[in-house]
Design an enzyme around this catalytic site. Sequence first.
Site, PDB file in Angstrom:
ATOM      1  N   ARG A  16     -10.060  81.223  76.309  1.00 25.78           N
ATOM      2  CA  ARG A  16     -10.091  81.425  78.139  1.00 25.78           C
ATOM      3  C   ARG A  16      -8.584  82.150  78.721  1.00 25.78           C
ATOM      4  O   ARG A  16      -9.208  82.560  80.189  1.00 25.78           O
ATOM      5  CB  ARG A  16     -11.038  81.364  78.877  1.00 25.78           C
ATOM      6  CG  ARG A  16     -12.417  80.859  77.684  1.00 25.78           C
ATOM      7  CD  ARG A  16     -13.916  80.383  78.735  1.00 25.78           C
ATOM      8  NE  ARG A  16     -13.856  80.590  79.927  1.00 25.78           N
ATOM      9  CZ  ARG A  16     -14.936  79.954  80.780  1.00 25.78           C
ATOM     10  NH1 ARG A  16     -16.074  79.424  80.096  1.00 25.78           N
ATOM     11  NH2 ARG A  16     -14.788  80.446  82.144  1.00 25.78           N
ATOM     12  N   LYS A  66      -0.510  72.986  67.613  1.00 21.54           N
ATOM     13  CA  LYS A  66      -0.315  72.733  68.268  1.00 21.54           C
ATOM     14  C   LYS A  66       1.435  71.777  67.462  1.00 21.54           C
ATOM     15  O   LYS A  66       2.747  71.209  68.118  1.00 21.54           O
ATOM     16  CB  LYS A  66      -0.921  71.948  68.958  1.00 21.54           C
ATOM     17  CG  LYS A  66      -1.812  72.654  70.304  1.00 21.54           C
ATOM     18  CD  LYS A  66      -2.460  71.366  70.777  1.00 21.54           C
ATOM     19  CE  LYS A  66      -3.458  72.320  72.058  1.00 21.54           C
ATOM     20  NZ  LYS A  66      -4.372  71.928  72.657  1.00 21.54           N
ATOM     21  N   ASP A 102      -1.895  69.462  78.421  1.00 26.35           N
ATOM     22  CA  ASP A 102      -2.570  69.078  77.702  1.00 26.35           C
ATOM     23  C   ASP A 102      -2.608  67.942  78.911  1.00 26.35           C
ATOM     24  O   ASP A 102      -3.763  67.803  79.450  1.00 26.35           O
ATOM     25  CB  ASP A 102      -2.567  69.055  76.484  1.00 26.35           C
ATOM     26  CG  ASP A 102      -3.344  69.911  75.950  1.00 26.35           C
ATOM     27  OD1 ASP A 102      -3.508  70.997  76.381  1.00 26.35           O
ATOM     28  OD2 ASP A 102      -2.925  70.707  74.640  1.00 26.35           O
ATOM     29  N   GLY A 129      -5.522  63.675  67.962  1.00 23.79           N
ATOM     30  CA  GLY A 129      -4.297  64.133  68.658  1.00 23.79           C
ATOM     31  C   GLY A 129      -5.002  64.664  70.085  1.00 23.79           C
ATOM     32  O   GLY A 129      -3.764  64.534  71.277  1.00 23.79           O
ATOM     33  N   ARG A 151     -14.154  55.738  66.524  1.00 23.49           N
ATOM     34  CA  ARG A 151     -15.084  55.135  64.725  1.00 23.49           C
ATOM     35  C   ARG A 151     -14.353  55.107  63.541  1.00 23.49           C
ATOM     36  O   ARG A 151     -14.931  53.898  62.541  1.00 23.49           O
ATOM     37  CB  ARG A 151     -15.957  56.502  64.372  1.00 23.49           C
ATOM     38  CG  ARG A 151     -16.625  56.463  63.276  1.00 23.49           C
ATOM     39  CD  ARG A 151     -17.070  57.903  62.310  1.00 23.49           C
ATOM     40  NE  ARG A 151     -16.091  58.784  62.775  1.00 23.49           N
ATOM     41  CZ  ARG A 151     -16.448  59.946  61.926  1.00 23.49           C
ATOM     42  NH1 ARG A 151     -17.559  60.699  62.529  1.00 23.49           N
ATOM     43  NH2 ARG A 151     -15.018  60.763  62.191  1.00 23.49           N
ATOM     44  N   THR A 152     -12.676  55.060  63.225  1.00 23.66           N
ATOM     45  CA  THR A 152     -11.950  54.698  62.423  1.00 23.66           C
ATOM     46  C   THR A 152     -10.944  53.287  63.290  1.00 23.66           C
ATOM     47  O   THR A 152      -9.897  54.058  64.073  1.00 23.66           O
ATOM     48  CB  THR A 152     -11.210  54.888  61.844  1.00 23.66           C
ATOM     49  OG1 THR A 152     -12.525  56.245  60.943  1.00 23.66           O
ATOM     50  CG2 THR A 152     -11.027  55.370  60.394  1.00 23.66           C
ATOM     51  N   ARG A 155      -7.032  54.114  62.907  1.00 20.79           N
ATOM     52  CA  ARG A 155      -6.229  55.188  63.377  1.00 20.79           C
ATOM     53  C   ARG A 155      -6.563  54.738  65.303  1.00 20.79           C
ATOM     54  O   ARG A 155      -4.980  54.807  65.384  1.00 20.79           O
ATOM     55  CB  ARG A 155      -7.550  56.347  63.447  1.00 20.79           C
ATOM     56  CG  ARG A 155      -7.496  57.024  62.224  1.00 20.79           C
ATOM     57  CD  ARG A 155      -8.069  58.116  62.399  1.00 20.79           C
ATOM     58  NE  ARG A 155      -6.991  59.414  63.170  1.00 20.79           N
ATOM     59  CZ  ARG A 155      -7.585  60.943  63.235  1.00 20.79           C
ATOM     60  NH1 ARG A 155      -8.974  60.575  63.186  1.00 20.79           N
ATOM     61  NH2 ARG A 155      -6.243  61.576  63.587  1.00 20.79           N
TER      62      ARG A 155
END
Length: 262
Positions: A16, A66, A102, A129, A151-152, A155
């Site tokens: 977009r 990216k 971002d 990321g 969840r992990t 990480r």
Amino acid sequence: MSKQFAVIGNPIEHSRSPELHQAFAKKMGIELNYVKRLAPLDGFEASVQDFFAQNGTGMNVTVPFKEQAFTLCTELSERAKIAKAVNTLWMQNGKLHGDNTDGQGLVEAIQALDWNLSNATLLIIGAGGATRGVIYPLVKAGVKKIVIANRTLIRAEQLVADLQNSVPEAELSACSLEQLQGNFDIVINATSASLSGDALVLPEALQFNHAYEMAYDKPSSFLDQAKARHVPTSEGFGMLVGQAIEAFYLWNGVKPNLKDFI
Ligand code: ATR
């Protein structure tokens, strides 16, 4: 000839960015040309070089390029270095510059909702990321405590270990989804669960006052649970507009008002 811009990705059809940048340009009285550019998965660098060789002014970078864009740049902003990813490119004095807008897009989207970030305690679910890219701008906006739940677990722990030195003014910590508990000003879903249609289960012991989903235009079990708790919620369209506004500002030196476009 008006300035040339592009968003590069694979796939790119859904983007977009062209309509957003054209809307900003119209509002600010600027003429520009902004197109979608599909790069082959093994042809990102060649496509970027070709664009700037043809006198392109600026490029936005989207999935899956990216991280590769980050490795191509010779000049990087502090927030891009910390994100290890670049979504905004331009050429200056023969050098490829990269920034990552971002995180600032998320900050401005949350501020436009009038949710307070100053001294806030946040929970971010996800440790990929998307999370890496927003930590530094959130802390610069005044957030004092961030729990990263994943969840992990390992990480999330690695992300905290990697980023804590970059944001000494805030306290980062990690936990697993099952361990989630406590009270947060804002919880942000930065997982890709909604994109793949997976459910995310928020434990009863978790309490929060606002919920932000980074995805948009997708069913979100995260937002459904937040709405059932009657807290203010938002999906990620504002973040998309916010990152585009920040890129537009870097390239054109004028900043459209986010609230005019959401
Ligand atoms: P991105 O760059 O969008 O952050 P990513 O690096 O692939 O993408 O990270 C995706 C994130 O979403 C990860 O935190 C992932 O959790 P794991 O590290 O355990 O894989 C999270 N995620 C994806 N699907 C999920 C699901 N169904 N439930 C919970 N977390 C999920």
